[in-house]
Design an enzyme around this catalytic site. Structure first.
Site, PDB file in Angstrom:
ATOM      1  N   ASP A 180     -38.150  48.903  54.697  1.00 16.14           N
ATOM      2  CA  ASP A 180     -39.501  48.367  54.782  1.00 16.14           C
ATOM      3  C   ASP A 180     -40.172  48.478  53.413  1.00 16.14           C
ATOM      4  OD1 ASP A 180     -41.862  47.388  55.969  1.00 16.14           O
ATOM      5  OD2 ASP A 180     -42.562  49.399  56.469  1.00 16.14           O
ATOM      6  N   GLU A 230     -42.095  38.819  51.293  1.00 18.63           N
ATOM      7  CA  GLU A 230     -43.504  38.732  51.662  1.00 18.63           C
ATOM      8  C   GLU A 230     -44.227  37.735  50.766  1.00 18.63           C
ATOM      9  OE1 GLU A 230     -47.394  41.694  51.771  1.00 18.63           O
ATOM     10  OE2 GLU A 230     -45.487  42.437  52.565  1.00 18.63           O
ATOM     11  N   HIS A 252     -52.502  46.694  57.217  1.00 17.59           N
ATOM     12  CA  HIS A 252     -51.784  47.945  57.451  1.00 17.59           C
ATOM     13  C   HIS A 252     -52.729  49.035  57.948  1.00 17.59           C
ATOM     14  CE1 HIS A 252     -48.614  46.388  54.529  1.00 17.59           C
ATOM     15  NE2 HIS A 252     -47.979  46.607  55.655  1.00 17.59           N
ATOM     16  N   GLY A 253     -52.176  49.936  58.775  1.00 16.01           N
ATOM     17  CA  GLY A 253     -52.969  51.052  59.279  1.00 16.01           C
ATOM     18  C   GLY A 253     -53.884  50.616  60.416  1.00 16.01           C
ATOM     19  N   HIS A 275     -46.910  42.440  59.781  1.00 14.50           N
ATOM     20  CA  HIS A 275     -47.067  43.862  59.480  1.00 14.50           C
ATOM     21  C   HIS A 275     -48.431  44.324  59.999  1.00 14.50           C
ATOM     22  CE1 HIS A 275     -43.779  44.523  56.343  1.00 14.50           C
ATOM     23  NE2 HIS A 275     -43.615  43.279  56.762  1.00 14.50           N
ATOM     24  N   GLY A 276     -48.594  45.641  60.111  1.00 17.16           N
ATOM     25  CA  GLY A 276     -49.882  46.179  60.538  1.00 17.16           C
ATOM     26  C   GLY A 276     -50.157  46.019  62.018  1.00 17.16           C
ATOM     27  N   GLY A 277     -49.119  46.067  62.833  1.00 16.20           N
ATOM     28  CA  GLY A 277     -49.296  45.852  64.264  1.00 16.20           C
ATOM     29  C   GLY A 277     -50.120  46.919  64.958  1.00 16.20           C
ATOM     30  N   SER A 278     -50.148  48.129  64.415  1.00 21.94           N
ATOM     31  CA  SER A 278     -50.874  49.222  65.081  1.00 21.94           C
ATOM     32  C   SER A 278     -52.356  48.929  65.226  1.00 21.94           C
ATOM     33  CB  SER A 278     -50.696  50.532  64.306  1.00 21.94           C
ATOM     34  OG  SER A 278     -49.347  50.957  64.302  1.00 21.94           O
ATOM     35  N   ASN A 329     -44.274  44.961  62.840  1.00 23.65           N
ATOM     36  CA  ASN A 329     -44.123  46.319  62.320  1.00 23.65           C
ATOM     37  C   ASN A 329     -45.167  47.265  62.901  1.00 23.65           C
ATOM     38  OD1 ASN A 329     -42.263  45.030  60.684  1.00 23.65           O
ATOM     39  ND2 ASN A 329     -42.967  46.008  58.815  1.00 23.65           N
TER      40      ASN A 329
END
Length: 279
Positions: free
Chosen positions: A82, A133, A177-178, A204-207, A226
């Site tokens: 990653d 990316e 992200h985050g 990315h940054g799925g959380s 991600n």
């Protein structure tokens, strides 16, 4: 089963209309929790590690942990680099037998991003998938983030994919992200990106994204999402709660097992949210 190539996970997911979770591991507890969840859900998945995740262990230890635990897992799983920020990170992950890699030079000028991403594809064996990316995704991962975030320009997508030879394209379309309370996927932009891309897309940054957006992603060519912060928070929270309940706690194995359970629950929940029709 043994680790599979990222191509195998991509193929399985695209043929079945699934979205693969991509979960960052750092240590044995995280690894065990992720794979326990994969076995429960039965969905092909990426386990991944960024160079910042491997500061303590190195990529070789990550490979050993993941490969050993996966020997008893019947679900196809790829081990993915990653956010490899340079070609050396790609070479290091390949030397450690990772089966999928990401080159992320999205903070560079467009032509330099193309050049470095194409070079990563060139040095990577043909049977190992490469993610690149386009557009710098905001936020921070392990306290590292771009100096300036930028959205993916749909007009650059076809040229970028063709010239780099990447197999997956990570895009910046409102994801961060985050944990970002205002993060939202801009599905209009995502659709325009999809129309120009000949390869599957990665979020990315799925959380930090709203749960209700996950079920729509497969309709827009997304094959991989991600997740990192969820897992880290689950582990840190588990240890913190144990200490708060008993500052004299001395059973590390009991606390660690509770952390594995918390990680398993977090990962399984996300896998099922990505793939509600498969539940």
């Amino acid at each position: 089963m043994p680790l599979v190539s990222g191509y195998d996970v991509i193929s399985e997911c695209t043929s079945r209309g699934l979205v693969a979770g991509a979960f960052n591991t750092t240590n044995i507890e995280t690894t065990m929790g992720i794979i326990d969840a994969i076995e429960r859900a039965g969905i092909p998945t990426f386990i991944q590690c960024a160079p910042t995740n491997a500061v303590l262990s190195g990529f070789e230890y990550i490979y050993d942990m993941v490969a050993r635990r996966l020997a008893a897992c019947p679900v196809p799983v790829a081990l993915h680099l990653d956010h490899g920020k340079n070609l050396q990170a790609v070479e290091d992950a390949l030397a450690a037998q990772f089966t999928s890699v990401m080159i992320d030079t999205s903070e560079e000028a467009y032509e330099e991003n193309v050049r470095l991403s194409a070079k990563a594809r060139e040095i990577t064996p043909a049977d190992i998938s490469v993610e690149a990316e386009l557009g710098a995704i905001g936020g921070k991962e392990d306290e590292v983030g771009p100096d300036e975030a930028s959205g993916t320009d749909p007009s650059q997508v076809a040229d970028f994919v063709a010239r780099t030879g990447c197999d997956m394209l990570a895009v910046s379309v409102g994801n961060v992200h985050g944990y970002a309370p205002d993060a939202r996927i801009d599905f209009d932009v995502l659709r325009r990106v999809q129309e120009q891309s000949s390869v599957p897309l990665v979020i990315h940054g799925g959380s930090g994204l709203p749960v209700e957006q996950f079920a729509r992603l497969h309709e827009y060519g997304v094959v991989k999402v991600n997740i990192a912060s969820d897992l880290r928070n689950a582990m840190i929270r588990s240890f913190g709660e144990a200490y708060a309940a008993n500052p004299h706690e001395h059973s590390l194995i009991r606390v660690s097992r509770n952390a594995v359970t918390a990680i398993t629950e977090a990962v399984e929940r996300r896998i099922r949210q990505f793939n509600p029709a498969a539940n």
